[in-house]
Design an enzyme around this catalytic site. Structure first.
Site, PDB file in Angstrom:
ATOM      1  N   LYS A 233       0.855  -1.190   0.000  1.00 51.61           N
ATOM      2  CA  LYS A 233       0.000   0.000   0.000  1.00 51.61           C
ATOM      3  C   LYS A 233       0.885   1.232   0.000  1.00 51.61           C
ATOM      4  O   LYS A 233       1.795   1.355   0.823  1.00 51.61           O
ATOM      5  CB  LYS A 233      -0.904   0.021   1.253  1.00 51.61           C
ATOM      6  CG  LYS A 233      -1.874   1.198   1.290  1.00 51.61           C
ATOM      7  CD  LYS A 233      -3.097   0.895   0.468  1.00 51.61           C
ATOM      8  CE  LYS A 233      -4.007   2.105   0.339  1.00 51.61           C
ATOM      9  NZ  LYS A 233      -3.541   3.076  -0.668  1.00 51.61           N
TER      10      LYS A 233
ATOM     11  N   GLN B   1       7.051   4.039   4.073  1.00 48.58           N
ATOM     12  CA  GLN B   1       5.645   3.644   4.054  1.00 48.58           C
ATOM     13  C   GLN B   1       5.414   2.346   4.817  1.00 48.58           C
ATOM     14  O   GLN B   1       4.379   2.167   5.458  1.00 48.58           O
ATOM     15  CB  GLN B   1       5.177   3.481   2.606  1.00 48.58           C
ATOM     16  CG  GLN B   1       3.668   3.471   2.421  1.00 48.58           C
ATOM     17  CD  GLN B   1       3.061   4.856   2.521  1.00 48.58           C
ATOM     18  OE1 GLN B   1       3.562   5.797   1.932  1.00 48.58           O
ATOM     19  NE2 GLN B   1       1.977   4.989   3.276  1.00 48.58           N
TER      20      GLN B   1
ATOM     21  N   LYS C 281       5.251   3.385   8.449  1.00 52.17           N
ATOM     22  CA  LYS C 281       4.083   4.235   8.641  1.00 52.17           C
ATOM     23  C   LYS C 281       2.802   3.402   8.664  1.00 52.17           C
ATOM     24  O   LYS C 281       1.946   3.570   9.525  1.00 52.17           O
ATOM     25  CB  LYS C 281       4.002   5.277   7.528  1.00 52.17           C
ATOM     26  CG  LYS C 281       2.847   6.262   7.657  1.00 52.17           C
ATOM     27  CD  LYS C 281       2.666   7.095   6.409  1.00 52.17           C
ATOM     28  CE  LYS C 281       3.899   7.884   6.059  1.00 52.17           C
ATOM     29  NZ  LYS C 281       3.703   8.762   4.887  1.00 52.17           N
TER      30      LYS C 281
ATOM     31  N   LYS D 217       5.551   2.125  -2.973  1.00 52.39           N
ATOM     32  CA  LYS D 217       5.476   3.462  -3.560  1.00 52.39           C
ATOM     33  C   LYS D 217       5.778   3.334  -5.045  1.00 52.39           C
ATOM     34  O   LYS D 217       6.499   2.422  -5.463  1.00 52.39           O
ATOM     35  CB  LYS D 217       6.490   4.413  -2.910  1.00 52.39           C
ATOM     36  CG  LYS D 217       6.033   5.851  -2.867  1.00 52.39           C
ATOM     37  CD  LYS D 217       4.985   6.100  -1.780  1.00 52.39           C
ATOM     38  CE  LYS D 217       4.605   7.568  -1.705  1.00 52.39           C
ATOM     39  NZ  LYS D 217       3.690   7.844  -0.593  1.00 52.39           N
TER      40      LYS D 217
ATOM     41  N   GLY E 265      -2.827   8.250  -4.299  1.00 50.53           N
ATOM     42  CA  GLY E 265      -2.201   9.443  -4.847  1.00 50.53           C
ATOM     43  C   GLY E 265      -1.009   9.901  -4.021  1.00 50.53           C
ATOM     44  O   GLY E 265      -0.744   9.403  -2.931  1.00 50.53           O
ATOM     45  N   ASP E 266      -0.281  10.850  -4.563  1.00 54.09           N
ATOM     46  CA  ASP E 266       0.856  11.475  -3.888  1.00 54.09           C
ATOM     47  C   ASP E 266       1.090  12.791  -4.628  1.00 54.09           C
ATOM     48  O   ASP E 266       0.191  13.291  -5.312  1.00 54.09           O
ATOM     49  CB  ASP E 266       2.083  10.560  -3.929  1.00 54.09           C
ATOM     50  CG  ASP E 266       3.184  10.989  -2.966  1.00 54.09           C
ATOM     51  OD1 ASP E 266       3.049  10.721  -1.770  1.00 54.09           O
ATOM     52  OD2 ASP E 266       4.171  11.603  -3.416  1.00 54.09           O
TER      53      ASP E 266
ATOM     54  N   THR F 267      -4.586  13.554   5.367  1.00 53.81           N
ATOM     55  CA  THR F 267      -3.193  13.772   5.757  1.00 53.81           C
ATOM     56  C   THR F 267      -3.052  15.065   6.551  1.00 53.81           C
ATOM     57  O   THR F 267      -2.387  15.095   7.597  1.00 53.81           O
ATOM     58  CB  THR F 267      -2.272  13.802   4.524  1.00 53.81           C
ATOM     59  OG1 THR F 267      -2.453  12.609   3.766  1.00 53.81           O
ATOM     60  CG2 THR F 267      -0.816  13.917   4.939  1.00 53.81           C
TER      61      THR F 267
ATOM     62  N   ASN G  28      -2.704  19.710  -1.510  1.00 52.19           N
ATOM     63  CA  ASN G  28      -3.724  19.054  -0.689  1.00 52.19           C
ATOM     64  C   ASN G  28      -3.376  19.034   0.797  1.00 52.19           C
ATOM     65  O   ASN G  28      -4.183  19.416   1.649  1.00 52.19           O
ATOM     66  CB  ASN G  28      -3.919  17.632  -1.231  1.00 52.19           C
ATOM     67  CG  ASN G  28      -4.976  16.852  -0.492  1.00 52.19           C
ATOM     68  OD1 ASN G  28      -4.732  16.360   0.600  1.00 52.19           O
ATOM     69  ND2 ASN G  28      -6.143  16.722  -1.083  1.00 52.19           N
TER      70      ASN G  28
ATOM     71  N   SER H 148      -6.971   5.826   3.598  1.00 49.24           N
ATOM     72  CA  SER H 148      -6.892   4.936   2.437  1.00 49.24           C
ATOM     73  C   SER H 148      -7.216   3.503   2.862  1.00 49.24           C
ATOM     74  O   SER H 148      -7.936   2.782   2.163  1.00 49.24           O
ATOM     75  CB  SER H 148      -5.497   4.979   1.813  1.00 49.24           C
ATOM     76  OG  SER H 148      -5.339   6.107   0.986  1.00 49.24           O
TER      77      SER H 148
END
Length: 444
Positions: A88, A109, A112, A124, A163-164, A207, A238, A376
């Site tokens: 993820k 990630q 996290k 990622k 997204g990123d 976030t 964002n 997410s």
């Protein structure tokens, strides 16, 4: 395990990947003591297996621009670790994207996602394509071409991208549509989708909101009220937008925003009305933050970052390594007592050392910005149930998750003098969960 020996070996193997090496070194330094308390980890060579990604997919992305010219970009997906759940992590479209950056992001990630308590591994991906300056049709064609290179290695129980930077709801929608056509079925393989086709409420805000929720937990440890505190926020996308929105709701006063061209400083504070202007400017017209200064008559500094301004709290929400040692010293000298990271690894090792030397509240991104991937994960759950939760339900779960992450950081990061080393706490908490899962599953 000796940290210096591990890093020396890693630098010889991956000499041209500075971001990846930086991220690994921070974690290895933090977990060295606890790792050496578990000889079974060393026997299983667990650290090396955890540091090196499970799989790296690299592919060419060929697409046609509006002038009929054939363009070529690189596409990547780094699937780092799936010991606790499907891979993820976000997809980033930006000219700076490289394998080193994506390996660092996938590594971060992994920890996290472990901190969220949700069953998600770390990954990622992205491309050196930049949506900036491209037409709607060009963005669509690129996203569809990118998905053609990606679709075989993702899936609802395999790898769920989101997204990123450079990838918002528009880009996710185009990728999801192409994926759906290629696979021939409707599954929750992407998160950050539109509300009309499986997206979760609060996902765009998550976030930024989560970062402020974590900040509030940190401030509680010193009985500090956030109301009236002046906040330096970087970025204007964002994360920065919804960080500002939640700060305003909590009674704080955000005074800066930035983009790659420069920053604005508004001593009167960014109000709800001014923030609405930014959201329209950036989300609809993809404008530049200097237009805020032109609209409201405040200070604009080209080619700089906002860390030299006076404030109480800093929330870096733009990109990696945006706060260096000099910036950190300026923040401390100007009275900043808390830094909560909305971006991934925005502070250099020297900056982090300065923050910790001065005993300020410092939250690393793997803890403070975990709200996005948390929601997410909640979107994945809603997709699997074919059900949609209310905004209040999702927000309540987000608050609980951020509070739980904070509690784990305190548990593992409190030092003998009472100072909470959130870097150490987050790294150990995330590492132990992933390590125990890997040990339980054998040598793979």
């Amino acid at each position: 395990m000796n940290c210096e020996e591990v890093m020396s070996l890693l630098k010889r193997r991956f000499p041209n990947e500075p971001e990846y090496l930086q991220a690994v070194e921070e974690v290895v330094e933090s977990i060295e003591e606890v790792y050496n308390q578990h000889p079974e980890f060393e026997k299983a060579n667990l650290l090396e297996r955890l540091i090196i990604p499970d799989k790296i997919h690299t592919f060419r992305v060929t697409w046609v621009d509006d002038n009929g010219n054939v363009q070529t970009n690189m596409g990547y997906r780094v699937q780092h670790n799936n010991a606790i759940g499907p891979y993820k992590g976000g997809i980033r479209f930006h000219a700076s994207v490289s394998l080193s950056i994506l390996k660092f992001l996938a590594f971060e990630q992994t920890f996290k996602n472990a901190l969220t308590t949700l069953p998600m591994g770390g990954a990622k991906g992205g491309s050196d394509f930049s949506p900036r300056g491209k037409s709607e049709s060009e963005v669509m064609r690129f996203c569809q071409a990118f998905t053609e290179g990606l679709w075989r290695v993702i899936g609802p129980d395999t790898d769920v991208p989101a997204g990123d930077i450079g990838v918002g709801g528009r880009e996710v929608g185009y990728m999801f549509g192409k994926y759906k056509k290629l696979v021939g079925e409707f599954t929750g393989t992407f998160t950050g989708k539109g509300r009309e086709f499986g997206g979760s409420l609060i996902r765009p805000e998550a976030t930024g909101y989560g970062n402020v929720y974590f900040l509030l937990e940190m401030l509680k440890t010193r009985n500090i009220d956030i109301r009236g505190k002046r906040c330096l926020v970087s970025g204007s996308g964002n994360v920065a937008q919804y960080t500002c929105e939640k700060l305003i709701e909590m009674g704080a006063i955000p005074v800066t925003l930035s983009d790659s061209d420069g920053y604005i400083y508004d001593p009167d504070g960014i109000t709800r009305e001014k923030l609405s202007f930014v959201m329209e400017l950036k989300n609809l017209y993809r404008g530049r933050i200097r237009e805020y200064a032109e609209e409201f008559g405040c200070k604009y500094v080209a080619g700089a970052r906002p860390w030299g301004e006076k404030g109480d709290i800093a929330l870096p929400s733009a990109t990696q390594n945006e706060i260096d040692g000099d910036d950190a010293r300026a923040l401390v000298e100007n009275g900043v007592f808390a830094v909560s990271e909305g971006a991934n690894m925005p502070s250099t090792p020297e900056a982090i050392e300065i923050f910790q030397q001065h005993k300020i509240l410092y939250a690393p991104g793997k803890a403070a910005n975990a709200g996005g991937v948390s929601v997410s994960g909640l979107e994945m759950t809603q997709n699997s149930e074919r059900y949609s939760w209310s905004a209040e339900q999702v927000d309540a779960k987000l608050k609980w998750i951020m509070g739980n992450i904070h509690d784990n950081c305190v548990k593992y990061g409190t030092e003998p003098d009472g100072y909470i080393n959130y870097v150490k706490g987050a790294n150990i908490a995330g590492f132990m969960k992933v390590a125990k899962a890997m040990m339980s599953q054998g040598i793979l």
